[in-house]
Design a protein around this motif. Structure first.
Motif: not given
Length: 439
Positions: A1-29
């Motif tokens: 909640v209420m975060v800035t995620v900017s100017d990060n790097q990851a391999k193409s397609g992996d999600g440079g900011a957030i990579y979600h790979n879990s059965n748990q729900n993730l909420v971004l507000k």
């Protein structure tokens, strides 16, 4: 909640900011995710829900990969998030400014002038403050930062009493925190015991940790309780250290961010604090007065008391120097002194008094019988006075046969000698006159 995620790097397609790979729900507000290489968001497994958030300008890859669920009022810059909730804005450039210090504790990106994110947030579900703890209006901007937001006064939270005590037999201790110096926004703070305390969890108290919360506009006190355990060991005093941390909502932790709770064995006495007399006298030319504060009927633990002077007939700065402060008695210590400078003058005046007062006794001690004392300053400028006339000694003698003589002197006892001399001279005069008449 209420975060800035900017100017990060990851391999193409992996999600440079957030990579979600879990059965748990993730909420971004109320967040901003932008300019990340390798894409911004990648939901590989489970559910990823976003609301009132800005996802834009991936440096390489798409803004979103995988299924993204919208709870409304989001913005993406390339349409890849497939936004379909109320108030969503797709394929729009948010005109974000550079990642920089815009206030607050971390770097952020502010929507530039003319950004479609400005005033496009939820009309009914905006937080009171943005990521920096700056103010938001009723209709806020989409993302973590509010364009044109102003710093708020969230205040500070601290222990109301940094040192306190509880008897083992009491069963429970109540600890109070207070919010002051501001009331903007909802705030919170975490509390817990210090594991390195002398008092031991499970033996002297029940382990604890928790969070206290204040609503927007709310100031003042909040309390929590600690369960105290009674044991059969002779332990006298066992200090328990309590610490504050993780402030939320922009609130600061005040100077009293830790406190000591002394868990005290039944029968241990902390003592009474009092002056050793109800009154003191000092000469005006004495220079200073030393007053003793005694601790009696117990000397356990660290205790303190504050003191201060107050005028009566004597005036601070003219007759004496005002003093105030705190006396701290260590465990087993029974006496402390206060030094009061006395000021001399050349005025002829009556004796004058001022008061010395004790208050705010802490650590389990109590005030004794003499919690105030009257100090009398004795004047040393009284005018001297004596009988007789001023000037040189004077004598007068009559020439009659009675020999009656009077004398006076302004110089104390010297007049008696002069009187004796005059009497002898008068007697010789009378005898000579009688001798002449006989002849």
């Amino acid at each position: 909640v209420m975060v800035t995620v900017s100017d990060n790097q990851a391999k193409s397609g992996d999600g440079g900011a957030i990579y979600h790979n879990s059965n748990q729900n993730l909420v971004l507000k109320n967040s901003t995710v932008a300019y990340n290489s390798g894409g911004n968001l990648n939901n590989a497994l489970g559910a990823l829900q976003i609301g009132n958030s800005l996802v834009a300008n991936a440096a390489a890859g798409a803004d979103c990969m995988g299924t993204i669920t919208s709870s409304g009022y989001n913005l993406d810059s390339d349409g890849s998030c497939a936004l379909n909730g109320e108030g969503d804005i797709a394929s729009a450039n948010p005109l974000l400014l550079a990642l920089q210090d815009n206030g607050g504790l971390t770097l952020t990106r502010e929507p530039g002038a003319g950004s479609p994110a400005i005033n496009a947030g939820s009309p009914s579900d905006c937080p009171v403050l943005d990521q920096r703890y700056y103010s938001r209006p009723d209709r806020c901007d989409i993302g973590a930062l509010e364009s044109g937001g102003m710093p708020v006064q969230s205040g500070s939270i601290a222990f109301k009493q940094p040192v306190d005590m509880v008897r083992e037999s009491a069963g429970v201790a109540t600890i109070t925190l207070t919010r002051s110096m501001g009331s903007d926004g909802p705030v919170s703070v975490h509390y817990q015991d210090d594991p390195f305390s002398v008092a031991r969890s499970g033996f002297d108290f029940v382990d604890f940790d928790g969070v206290l919360e204040w609503a927007d506009g709310e100031i003042g006190d909040k309390s929590f309780q600690i369960q105290i355990l009674l044991d059969a060991q002779s332990e006298r005093i066992e200090p328990l250290k309590i610490v504050l941390g993780n402030p939320g909502g922009g609130v600061a932790i005040g100077a009293d961010r830790t406190m000591i709770l002394n868990i005290v064995e039944d029968g241990i006495q902390f003592g009474e604090l009092a002056f050793d007399s109800a009154s003191y006298t000092v000469n005006e030319n004495g220079g200073s007065l030393e007053v003793t504060v005694k601790r009696s009927n117990g000397d356990a633990g660290e205790v303190s008391v504050t003191y201060a002077t107050a005028d009566k007939e004597a005036t601070a700065g003219k007759d004496y120097t005002a003093v105030s402060g705190t006396l701290r008695f260590a465990d087993g210590e029974t006496s402390k002194t206060i030094n009061i400078p006395i000021m001399n003058d050349s005025e002829d005046e009556s004796d004058e008094t001022f008061v010395l007062q004790l208050s705010n006794v802490t650590g389990g001690a109590v005030e004794g019988a003499y919690n105030s004392a009257v100090v009398t300053i004795m004047d040393d400028d009284k005018t001297s006075s004596g009988g007789g006339t001023s000037g040189d000694d004077k004598a007068d003698s009559s020439g009659d046969t009675t020999g009656t003589t009077s004398a006076s002197s302004s110089k104390g006892g010297g007049g008696s000698m002069h009187l004796l001399l005059l009497v002898l001279m008068g007697s010789l005069f009378v005898r000579r006159r009688c001798a002449d008449e006989s002849a």
